[in-house]
Motif scaffolding. Sequence first.
Motif, PDB file in Angstrom:
ATOM      1  N   THR A   1       1.249  -2.660 -10.390  1.00  0.00           N
ATOM      2  CA  THR A   1       0.167  -1.910  -9.759  1.00  0.00           C
ATOM      3  C   THR A   1      -1.155  -2.596 -10.053  1.00  0.00           C
ATOM      4  OG1 THR A   1       1.416   0.135 -10.039  1.00  0.00           O
ATOM      5  CG2 THR A   1      -0.942   0.346  -9.603  1.00  0.00           C
ATOM      6  N   VAL A   2      -2.008  -2.678  -9.032  1.00  0.00           N
ATOM      7  CA  VAL A   2      -3.290  -3.362  -9.139  1.00  0.00           C
ATOM      8  C   VAL A   2      -4.375  -2.429  -8.636  1.00  0.00           C
ATOM      9  CG1 VAL A   2      -4.619  -5.355  -8.335  1.00  0.00           C
ATOM     10  CG2 VAL A   2      -2.182  -5.578  -8.714  1.00  0.00           C
ATOM     11  N   ALA A   3      -5.502  -2.404  -9.360  1.00  0.00           N
ATOM     12  CA  ALA A   3      -6.658  -1.633  -8.894  1.00  0.00           C
ATOM     13  C   ALA A   3      -7.316  -2.380  -7.741  1.00  0.00           C
ATOM     14  CB  ALA A   3      -7.648  -1.436 -10.031  1.00  0.00           C
ATOM     15  N   ARG A   4      -7.960  -1.645  -6.857  1.00  0.00           N
ATOM     16  CA  ARG A   4      -8.616  -2.291  -5.714  1.00  0.00           C
ATOM     17  C   ARG A   4      -9.701  -3.259  -6.152  1.00  0.00           C
ATOM     18  NH1 ARG A   4      -8.024   0.826  -0.426  1.00  0.00           N
ATOM     19  NH2 ARG A   4      -6.331   2.238  -0.905  1.00  0.00           N
TER      20      ARG A   4
ATOM     21  N   LEU B   1       1.874  -8.159   3.778  1.00  0.00           N
ATOM     22  CA  LEU B   1       1.306  -6.827   3.572  1.00  0.00           C
ATOM     23  C   LEU B   1       2.249  -5.785   4.156  1.00  0.00           C
ATOM     24  CD1 LEU B   1      -1.054  -5.056   2.663  1.00  0.00           C
ATOM     25  CD2 LEU B   1      -2.114  -5.474   4.880  1.00  0.00           C
ATOM     26  N   ARG B   2       2.593  -4.811   3.337  1.00  0.00           N
ATOM     27  CA  ARG B   2       3.435  -3.713   3.801  1.00  0.00           C
ATOM     28  C   ARG B   2       2.807  -2.400   3.341  1.00  0.00           C
ATOM     29  NH1 ARG B   2       8.646  -5.135  -0.008  1.00  0.00           N
ATOM     30  NH2 ARG B   2       7.475  -5.188  -1.940  1.00  0.00           N
ATOM     31  N   ALA B   3       3.023  -1.366   4.122  1.00  0.00           N
ATOM     32  CA  ALA B   3       2.425  -0.071   3.815  1.00  0.00           C
ATOM     33  C   ALA B   3       3.426   1.026   4.142  1.00  0.00           C
ATOM     34  CB  ALA B   3       1.145   0.145   4.619  1.00  0.00           C
ATOM     35  N   ASP B   4       3.291   2.132   3.430  1.00  0.00           N
ATOM     36  CA  ASP B   4       4.112   3.306   3.701  1.00  0.00           C
ATOM     37  C   ASP B   4       3.773   3.815   5.095  1.00  0.00           C
ATOM     38  OD1 ASP B   4       4.522   6.469   3.479  1.00  0.00           O
ATOM     39  OD2 ASP B   4       5.841   5.463   2.042  1.00  0.00           O
ATOM     40  N   LYS B   5       4.761   4.357   5.805  1.00  0.00           N
ATOM     41  CA  LYS B   5       4.518   4.801   7.181  1.00  0.00           C
ATOM     42  C   LYS B   5       3.596   6.001   7.256  1.00  0.00           C
ATOM     43  CE  LYS B   5       8.735   7.542   7.603  1.00  0.00           C
ATOM     44  NZ  LYS B   5       9.966   7.709   8.373  1.00  0.00           N
ATOM     45  N   ASN B   6       3.349   6.686   6.154  1.00  0.00           N
ATOM     46  CA  ASN B   6       2.461   7.845   6.159  1.00  0.00           C
ATOM     47  C   ASN B   6       1.020   7.479   5.852  1.00  0.00           C
ATOM     48  OD1 ASN B   6       4.571   9.654   6.741  1.00  0.00           O
ATOM     49  ND2 ASN B   6       5.173   9.667   4.594  1.00  0.00           N
TER      50      ASN B   6
ATOM     51  N   LEU C   1       0.874  -1.169   0.000  1.00  0.00           N
ATOM     52  CA  LEU C   1       0.000   0.000   0.000  1.00  0.00           C
ATOM     53  C   LEU C   1       0.910   1.217   0.000  1.00  0.00           C
ATOM     54  CD1 LEU C   1      -2.824   1.251   0.183  1.00  0.00           C
ATOM     55  CD2 LEU C   1      -2.674   1.020   2.657  1.00  0.00           C
ATOM     56  N   LYS C   2       0.922   1.915  -1.130  1.00  0.00           N
ATOM     57  CA  LYS C   2       1.835   3.042  -1.293  1.00  0.00           C
ATOM     58  C   LYS C   2       1.285   4.293  -0.619  1.00  0.00           C
ATOM     59  CE  LYS C   2       3.386   1.330  -5.770  1.00  0.00           C
ATOM     60  NZ  LYS C   2       3.440   1.626  -7.204  1.00  0.00           N
ATOM     61  N   GLN C   3       2.105   5.329  -0.565  1.00  0.00           N
ATOM     62  CA  GLN C   3       1.720   6.584   0.096  1.00  0.00           C
ATOM     63  C   GLN C   3       0.531   7.233  -0.604  1.00  0.00           C
ATOM     64  OE1 GLN C   3       4.915   9.369   0.541  1.00  0.00           O
ATOM     65  NE2 GLN C   3       3.716  10.790   1.735  1.00  0.00           N
TER      66      GLN C   3
ATOM     67  N   TYR D   1      -4.276   4.611   9.405  1.00  0.00           N
ATOM     68  CA  TYR D   1      -4.732   3.315   9.907  1.00  0.00           C
ATOM     69  C   TYR D   1      -6.023   2.874   9.223  1.00  0.00           C
ATOM     70  CZ  TYR D   1      -6.155  -0.241  13.272  1.00  0.00           C
ATOM     71  OH  TYR D   1      -6.543  -1.408  13.863  1.00  0.00           O
ATOM     72  N   GLY D   2      -6.915   3.805   8.954  1.00  0.00           N
ATOM     73  CA  GLY D   2      -8.179   3.473   8.302  1.00  0.00           C
ATOM     74  C   GLY D   2      -7.972   2.902   6.903  1.00  0.00           C
ATOM     75  N   GLU D   3      -7.070   3.490   6.152  1.00  0.00           N
ATOM     76  CA  GLU D   3      -6.775   2.993   4.808  1.00  0.00           C
ATOM     77  C   GLU D   3      -6.130   1.610   4.873  1.00  0.00           C
ATOM     78  OE1 GLU D   3      -7.692   4.215   1.941  1.00  0.00           O
ATOM     79  OE2 GLU D   3      -8.654   5.916   2.922  1.00  0.00           O
ATOM     80  N   PHE D   4      -5.257   1.424   5.848  1.00  0.00           N
ATOM     81  CA  PHE D   4      -4.607   0.130   6.018  1.00  0.00           C
ATOM     82  C   PHE D   4      -5.640  -0.944   6.337  1.00  0.00           C
ATOM     83  CE2 PHE D   4      -2.157  -2.960   8.513  1.00  0.00           C
ATOM     84  CZ  PHE D   4      -1.159  -3.245   7.608  1.00  0.00           C
ATOM     85  N   MET D   5      -6.585  -0.614   7.211  1.00  0.00           N
ATOM     86  CA  MET D   5      -7.632  -1.576   7.564  1.00  0.00           C
ATOM     87  C   MET D   5      -8.562  -1.855   6.384  1.00  0.00           C
ATOM     88  SD  MET D   5      -7.011  -2.819  10.413  1.00  0.00           S
ATOM     89  CE  MET D   5      -8.497  -3.781  10.530  1.00  0.00           C
ATOM     90  N   THR D   6      -8.756  -0.891   5.496  1.00  0.00           N
ATOM     91  CA  THR D   6      -9.564  -1.121   4.305  1.00  0.00           C
ATOM     92  C   THR D   6      -8.926  -2.194   3.437  1.00  0.00           C
ATOM     93  OG1 THR D   6     -10.329   1.168   4.368  1.00  0.00           O
ATOM     94  CG2 THR D   6     -10.573  -0.011   2.284  1.00  0.00           C
TER      95      THR D   6
END
Length: 153
Positions: free
Chosen positions: A81-84, A105-110, A69-71, A113-118
């Motif tokens: 890149t993949v569409a949701r 699963l990895r995500a940008d630190k910025n 999950l990019k910034q 939390y809500g987007e990560f949970m989505t």
Amino acid sequence: MAGGIREHHGDDLVENHEINVTPFIDVMLVLLIIFMVAAPLATVDVNVDLPASSAAPAKRPDEPVYLTLKQDLTLALGNETVAREGLPAALERVSQGNRDTRIFLRADKNVGYGEFMTVMNLLRDAGYLKIALVGLETLPAATTAPAEDQNGQ
């Protein structure tokens, strides 16, 4: 006389309007001592010599599946890149239909939390429940190089 000397002769006693704090101080000192003795006993410090495990470490997959999950909130499966909306189909293709495949699963630190949970919910809805969260390993502060002093030496 055994009672004491009175300046007033008679049965009337003068009322004393001062609070006697001596019993209060005694109670507070006793409570202080009790808490000072009981505080070290409240911490749990149990020394345990744990046995070594003879189990083999878990086998790591040859080709781990990384979902990033990019910034800018776009998703990348591996390097593409993949569409949701297309995430379940892309996961199906990469995992060859095996829903027990572990997704890293990895995500940008910025990223919030809500987007990560989505994204976690998207994975769960697609049937992938084995999700590993990836973080950056850092070195302890003691192993880093010493900083230069103010003179630059």
